[in-house]
Design a protein around this motif. Sequence first.
Motif, PDB file in Angstrom:
ATOM      1  N   GLN A   6     -44.404  25.746 -46.808  1.00  0.00           N
ATOM      2  CA  GLN A   6     -44.035  26.360 -45.553  1.00  0.00           C
ATOM      3  C   GLN A   6     -44.853  27.640 -45.344  1.00  0.00           C
ATOM      4  N   GLY A   7     -45.149  27.937 -44.082  1.00  0.00           N
ATOM      5  CA  GLY A   7     -45.782  29.205 -43.754  1.00  0.00           C
ATOM      6  C   GLY A   7     -47.272  29.278 -43.971  1.00  0.00           C
ATOM      7  N   LEU A   8     -47.973  28.137 -43.958  1.00  0.00           N
ATOM      8  CA  LEU A   8     -49.418  28.170 -44.144  1.00  0.00           C
ATOM      9  C   LEU A   8     -50.125  28.914 -43.020  1.00  0.00           C
ATOM     10  N   GLU A   9     -49.433  29.068 -41.878  1.00  0.00           N
ATOM     11  CA  GLU A   9     -50.040  29.764 -40.741  1.00  0.00           C
ATOM     12  C   GLU A   9     -49.939  31.284 -40.868  1.00  0.00           C
ATOM     13  N   ARG A  10     -49.280  31.792 -41.917  1.00  0.00           N
ATOM     14  CA  ARG A  10     -49.208  33.237 -42.119  1.00  0.00           C
ATOM     15  C   ARG A  10     -50.613  33.822 -42.258  1.00  0.00           C
ATOM     16  N   THR A  11     -50.853  34.916 -41.574  1.00  0.00           N
ATOM     17  CA  THR A  11     -52.174  35.545 -41.604  1.00  0.00           C
ATOM     18  C   THR A  11     -52.631  35.811 -43.030  1.00  0.00           C
ATOM     19  N   ALA A  12     -51.711  36.252 -43.877  1.00  0.00           N
ATOM     20  CA  ALA A  12     -52.057  36.594 -45.255  1.00  0.00           C
ATOM     21  C   ALA A  12     -52.641  35.418 -46.023  1.00  0.00           C
ATOM     22  N   LEU A  13     -52.305  34.182 -45.635  1.00  0.00           N
ATOM     23  CA  LEU A  13     -52.738  33.004 -46.384  1.00  0.00           C
ATOM     24  C   LEU A  13     -54.075  32.449 -45.913  1.00  0.00           C
ATOM     25  N   TRP A  14     -54.376  32.533 -44.613  1.00  0.00           N
ATOM     26  CA  TRP A  14     -55.587  31.867 -44.118  1.00  0.00           C
ATOM     27  C   TRP A  14     -56.710  32.808 -43.711  1.00  0.00           C
ATOM     28  N   ALA A  15     -56.393  34.068 -43.439  1.00  0.00           N
ATOM     29  CA  ALA A  15     -57.384  34.946 -42.808  1.00  0.00           C
ATOM     30  C   ALA A  15     -58.173  35.817 -43.773  1.00  0.00           C
ATOM     31  N   ALA A  16     -57.896  35.714 -45.073  1.00  0.00           N
ATOM     32  CA  ALA A  16     -58.590  36.589 -46.024  1.00  0.00           C
ATOM     33  C   ALA A  16     -60.089  36.329 -46.048  1.00  0.00           C
ATOM     34  N   PHE A  17     -60.499  35.092 -45.796  1.00  0.00           N
ATOM     35  CA  PHE A  17     -61.893  34.715 -46.017  1.00  0.00           C
ATOM     36  C   PHE A  17     -62.737  34.879 -44.753  1.00  0.00           C
TER      37      PHE A  17
END
Length: 462
Positions: free
Chosen positions: A433-444
């Motif tokens: 759950q929550g793969l759309e959280r900024t912390a998970l996808w936007a680091a790269f």
Amino acid sequence: DLAAAWREAAGAGDGTAEAGEVPSLLPSTLRRQALDALGYRREGSLAGTPTVAELADGLADAGADVLLYLVAGDERMPGLVIAVGPEAGLGGGALPQLADVEGGPLARYVDAAAARDLHPNDASLSHAWEEALEALCDWAFHAVGPVLGGIEKRLAAADDAWEDRPLRVVLVPCGRLGIVPWHAARLPAEAAHDRLCQVAVVSCAASGSQFLRAVQRAPRDPAAAPVLVADPTMSLDYADTEVTALRDAFYPHARLCGALYEVEDGELPLGTPEAVLGFLADGASLLHVVSHGSAGVRPTVSAMDLVADEDGTPARLTVSRLLDREEQENTEDGPLVVLSACQTDLSKRDHDEALTLTTAFIAAGARDVVGSRWLAEDSGSALLMAVFHHYLAVDGLSPVDALRAAQMWMLDPHRENPGSLRGELLRESEERQGLERTALWAAFIHQGHPGPSTQDTGEGTT
């Protein structure tokens, strides 16, 4: 002699200036001599500051629309943008919202990130950091949205075929603006999309000169001579999963390095700094490294954690070591380097033309580099990387487009298996759950060549 003249002009010789202080009235001729010495330090390299024409030509050749220098304002002055483009020409102007002020969104984020770095397992500090990150993404679009919208309207008015093509933008963020995940800027609530990466292809560069060096290199086929490096310290839970998944799905003939649970000790080359540098020297087309990374208190000591010998003695591949490496004779093409590690595109100080592992790999000859701007979450990063390589190796997208497509996949609440996810990562995509959280996808982020692959139309995957 030049250093001595600089110290004398600064008053260091007679004790009237503090160590490291540069007076505002330093002679302009001496400044120019210093810039020339730095710019022309290596014969055959792109020297000095590129001209507007050189930047515009580089953008046109790469298939990008505009390069934006972003300069933060403060309590006294507004922020500034300078735009260069093959069609847009040269322009600039004030951006009042682009300010790095005490108590502002950027300052609050820097403080929250510093606190989290000191105590990464403190849930309250992680929550505060994530709240600051979301506020930073809200601020980011207010800061640069007006200029991006204006550029897009201007280009659309001049090109009848513009409608379905995303804006391709290269950002050169100065100072602490280099910390911001600009691709994750949150669009206004009334917009059809939520994030900037859904309407634009965003690449970053430390400087105009670095951008031109990268775009002048031809691509290598990532599958031609891939190298996968699994965390040699065996302290990342998903390093084995990530590297094994990439090998099985996309690169069955890849050279492996580091440590895998299914491989006996001694059967793989040690994951040493020398080994990684050796792969760069002998023509690797893809170097994907899964390890711990950290941004140092000085930019040159930022590093990836590797090992030194058979007993697992820690060793670090630092920015300084990458920059000390002799440049290869063949600079006509360059590999894709993927740093699936924490803080590999982060500088905690000295942010102008930032020295990070990402920019150091560009300096070492890479054409494209993917790096991260904060402490990335292990399993989420592994999933993002598997989807990134699907779009790269199966769909044939360029690195910048493949990263964008993977991040849009993470943002999609109706995401489905693109076709290559299996086993543990497939379960992760279905159950997490929550793969759309900024912390998970936007680091790269991506640095390097900002254009599409010759195999696609430039529109990317939507």
